[in-house]
Design an enzyme around this catalytic site. Structure first.
Site, short mmCIF file in Angstrom:
data_model
loop_
_atom_site.label_atom_id
_atom_site.label_comp_id
_atom_site.label_asym_id
_atom_site.label_seq_id
_atom_site.Cartn_x
_atom_site.Cartn_y
_atom_site.Cartn_z
N ASP A 131 -7.83 0.51 -25.91
CA ASP A 131 -8.23 0.26 -24.52
C ASP A 131 -8.80 1.51 -23.86
OD1 ASP A 131 -5.64 -1.93 -23.27
OD2 ASP A 131 -7.62 -2.30 -24.10
N PRO A 165 0.82 -1.22 0.00
CA PRO A 165 0.00 0.00 0.00
C PRO A 165 0.86 1.27 0.00
CG PRO A 165 -0.73 -1.54 1.69
CD PRO A 165 0.58 -2.05 1.17
N ARG A 181 -1.35 -8.36 -21.21
CA ARG A 181 -2.24 -8.06 -22.34
C ARG A 181 -1.70 -6.93 -23.23
NH1 ARG A 181 -5.50 -4.11 -21.93
NH2 ARG A 181 -7.26 -4.99 -23.07
N GLU A 191 1.78 -8.24 8.41
CA GLU A 191 1.74 -6.77 8.44
C GLU A 191 2.60 -6.17 7.34
OE1 GLU A 191 -0.97 -7.26 10.65
OE2 GLU A 191 -0.42 -5.15 10.30
C1 4FV Z 1 -1.24 -4.14 -1.34
C2 4FV Z 1 -1.92 -3.09 -1.99
C3 4FV Z 1 -1.53 -4.67 0.00
C4 4FV Z 1 -0.26 -5.21 2.92
C5 4FV Z 1 0.24 -6.10 4.00
C6 4FV Z 1 -0.03 -7.38 1.99
C7 4FV Z 1 -0.80 -6.11 1.86
C8 4FV Z 1 0.32 -7.48 3.43
N1 4FV Z 1 -0.28 -4.57 -2.16
N2 4FV Z 1 -1.33 -2.94 -3.21
N3 4FV Z 1 -2.96 -2.37 -1.56
N4 4FV Z 1 -0.62 -5.53 0.51
O1 4FV Z 1 -2.54 -4.32 0.61
O2 4FV Z 1 -0.35 -3.83 -3.29
O3 4FV Z 1 1.65 -7.87 3.53
#
Ligand code: 4FV
Length: 254
Positions: A168, A88, A153, A115
């Protein structure tokens, strides 16, 4: 293009590799796809890949050693690939980024769990951090699949026609126009006449108007970011004049 996914759940990818465009792209060697189980790089007897977080608090963190071992094995396999941590914290994923990634030789996609991963991994083993959206997943695997899908794609020939992805959504910064297929009449609804006319110029114009209208109504933010071309300005101008006429019409006189 080569994809290597680092995960503690490699089996999650079997159905993904074996269906649709991804399956065909693998069969046609447009892409190669494999997984590395991070657990295989955990040196202890129980192959532990997570541990408590320093400073206390709930939740576990992915240990640096197994991750580093897996990343080094992957980059050994694909020396010119970019390594991507799905998190995130990452840069928001979008179509232009997909187009950029599609020009790489390969991608090593690192899927966190718990986490997240020990921060020290990010310093010298991660080239890019990418987020698929501002929400928290239980793991990076689904995010990795989304990146692989959107990038594959765009590889010439992966969609069948060499440049099938050219029209697209987002390719010209607009949402895609409306699509129709048989039957011509469905529950009293007809297909727009122009699409049956065979008049390609008229059809292209109709599709541009459809894209502009849908983008104006559903994603006006995209229009604000977009550099409009002459044809688009003419169409939006026409609509503005229509709206002006309506606004100027003094309903009281009716
Ligand atoms: C995430 C997202 C995501 C966070 C902790 C995996 C999680 C756990 N990855 N975009 N939004 N990852 O939430 O890519 O490790």
């Amino acid at each position: 293009m080569d994809f290597v996914v680092l995960t503690i759940f490699p089996d999650m990818f079997d159905p993904f590799w074996n269906h649709g465009i991804i399956r065909r792209a693998i069969e046609q060697k447009k892409i190669s796809a494999s997984t590395i189980n991070i657990r295989d790089y955990a040196r202890d007897r129980h192959q532990v890949t997570d541990d408590k977080t320093y400073g206390g608090g709930s939740g576990m963190v992915m240990k640096p050693e197994p991750l580093a071992g897996a990343i080094r094995a992957a980059t050994q396999k694909l020396p010119t690939a970019g390594s991507v941590l799905l998190t995130p914290q990452g840069k928001p994923f979008h179509q232009n980024m997909a187009r950029e990634l599609a020009s790489f030789d390969g991608l090593v996609l690192i899927c966190g769990r718990y986490e997240g991963v020990d921060e020290r991994i990010c310093h010298d083993l991660i080239d890019y951090e990418i987020s698929i959206g501002d929400y928290v997943l239980t793991g990076g695997e689904l995010a990795a699949m989304i990146i692989i899908d959107a990038v594959t794609r765009l590889i010439p020939g992966a969609l069948g026609g060499e440049n099938a992805a050219e029209n697209d959504s987002f390719s010209n910064g607009l949402l895609e126009h409306a699509h129709y297929t048989r039957p011509q009449r469905y529950e009293g609804q007809e297909v727009p006449e122009v699409l049956l006319s065979g008049h390609h110029q008229e059809i292209e114009r109709w599709r541009l108007e459809s894209s502009l209208m849908r983008t104006l109504l559903k994603r006006p933010d995209l229009l604000q970011q977009k550099r409009l071309n002459q044809q688009e300005i003419i169409i939006l101008d026409k609509w503005r004049n229509e709206i002006d006429k309506v606004l100027k019409f003094d309903h009281k006189k009716r």
